[in-house]
Design a protein around this motif. Structure first.
Motif, PDB file in Angstrom:
ATOM      1  N   TRP A  13      -7.015   0.088  -5.717  1.00 58.69           N
ATOM      2  CA  TRP A  13      -7.806  -0.233  -4.521  1.00 58.69           C
ATOM      3  C   TRP A  13      -9.268  -0.460  -4.889  1.00 58.69           C
ATOM      4  O   TRP A  13      -9.884  -1.447  -4.459  1.00 58.69           O
ATOM      5  CB  TRP A  13      -7.735   0.906  -3.501  1.00 58.69           C
ATOM      6  N   THR A  46      -2.340   2.275  -6.740  1.00 62.55           N
ATOM      7  CA  THR A  46      -3.011   3.563  -6.912  1.00 62.55           C
ATOM      8  C   THR A  46      -4.420   3.480  -6.327  1.00 62.55           C
ATOM      9  O   THR A  46      -4.889   2.395  -5.953  1.00 62.55           O
ATOM     10  CB  THR A  46      -3.108   3.912  -8.409  1.00 62.55           C
ATOM     11  N   ASP A  47      -5.093   4.613  -6.272  1.00 60.81           N
ATOM     12  CA  ASP A  47      -6.486   4.609  -5.809  1.00 60.81           C
ATOM     13  C   ASP A  47      -7.356   3.728  -6.700  1.00 60.81           C
ATOM     14  O   ASP A  47      -8.232   3.008  -6.220  1.00 60.81           O
ATOM     15  CB  ASP A  47      -7.042   6.040  -5.781  1.00 60.81           C
ATOM     16  N   ARG A 105       0.802  -1.230   0.000  1.00 65.07           N
ATOM     17  CA  ARG A 105       0.000   0.000   0.000  1.00 65.07           C
ATOM     18  C   ARG A 105       0.829   1.272   0.000  1.00 65.07           C
ATOM     19  O   ARG A 105       0.372   2.311  -0.458  1.00 65.07           O
ATOM     20  CB  ARG A 105      -0.986  -0.006   1.165  1.00 65.07           C
ATOM     21  N   PHE A 140      -4.466   1.141 -15.308  1.00 67.34           N
ATOM     22  CA  PHE A 140      -3.983   0.342 -14.184  1.00 67.34           C
ATOM     23  C   PHE A 140      -2.538  -0.076 -14.448  1.00 67.34           C
ATOM     24  O   PHE A 140      -2.128  -0.208 -15.591  1.00 67.34           O
ATOM     25  CB  PHE A 140      -4.840  -0.916 -13.996  1.00 67.34           C
ATOM     26  N   PRO A 141      -1.783  -0.350 -13.376  1.00 71.45           N
ATOM     27  CA  PRO A 141      -0.411  -0.846 -13.556  1.00 71.45           C
ATOM     28  C   PRO A 141      -0.409  -2.195 -14.285  1.00 71.45           C
ATOM     29  O   PRO A 141      -1.389  -2.955 -14.219  1.00 71.45           O
ATOM     30  CB  PRO A 141       0.110  -1.011 -12.127  1.00 71.45           C
ATOM     31  N   HIS A 146       3.174   3.815  -4.088  1.00 72.42           N
ATOM     32  CA  HIS A 146       2.106   4.506  -4.815  1.00 72.42           C
ATOM     33  C   HIS A 146       2.176   4.332  -6.327  1.00 72.42           C
ATOM     34  O   HIS A 146       1.206   4.638  -7.018  1.00 72.42           O
ATOM     35  CB  HIS A 146       2.088   5.979  -4.417  1.00 72.42           C
ATOM     36  N   ALA A 147       3.282   3.844  -6.825  1.00 74.82           N
ATOM     37  CA  ALA A 147       3.352   3.517  -8.249  1.00 74.82           C
ATOM     38  C   ALA A 147       2.665   2.177  -8.513  1.00 74.82           C
ATOM     39  O   ALA A 147       2.034   1.973  -9.547  1.00 74.82           O
ATOM     40  CB  ALA A 147       4.802   3.457  -8.708  1.00 74.82           C
TER      41      ALA A 147
END
Length: 129
Positions: free
Chosen positions: A47, A43-44, A36, A99-100, A39-40
């Protein structure tokens, strides 16, 4: 028709695949909790997506169990939820940058599992049940 503790044998693969989908979704949420602070990676949007996927995967598993016990409504719900989530996952995997990459790969695996569910619950054997 052969039956098992969880219902007719025709639903055994459906229960296994939906169980795998739920397990993968919960494990993904646990990974998100662990990372968590990165942040890379988290992300929000990650979540929100992961939380929705866990909820839908648990519903999918509940509908599969209901269908395995002979519920027509459970089977209908399973058909609808698996198809809708499959389409949503295809969109998420296809959209760049939202998204990542790691989550898009995880979602692709979830999509493959849901494709299996969709094929199984819309097949002749499941419909005949």
């Amino acid at each position: 028709m052969t039956t098992t503790r969880t219902g007719p044998a025709v639903f055994r693969p459906v229960l296994l695949v939906t169980g795998g989908y739920a397990t993968l979704s919960v494990l993904t949420l646990l990974v998100i909790v662990l990372f968590r602070n990165d942040h890379a990676m988290v992300t929000d949007a990650v979540w929100v997506r992961a939380t929705l996927v866990v909820a839908s995967s648990l519903l999918t598993l509940a509908f599969a169990r209901s269908a395995a016990r002979g519920s027509r409504k459970g089977l209908l719900r399973l058909r609808i939820v698996s198809a809708v989530m499959l389409v949503a996952i295809v969109v998420i995997v296809a959209l760049p940058g939202l998204f990542p990459l790691w989550l898009r790969i995880e979602q692709a695996v979830c999509g493959l599992l849901l494709l299996g569910v969709t094929v199984l619950v819309n097949g002749r054997r499941a419909r005949a049940r």
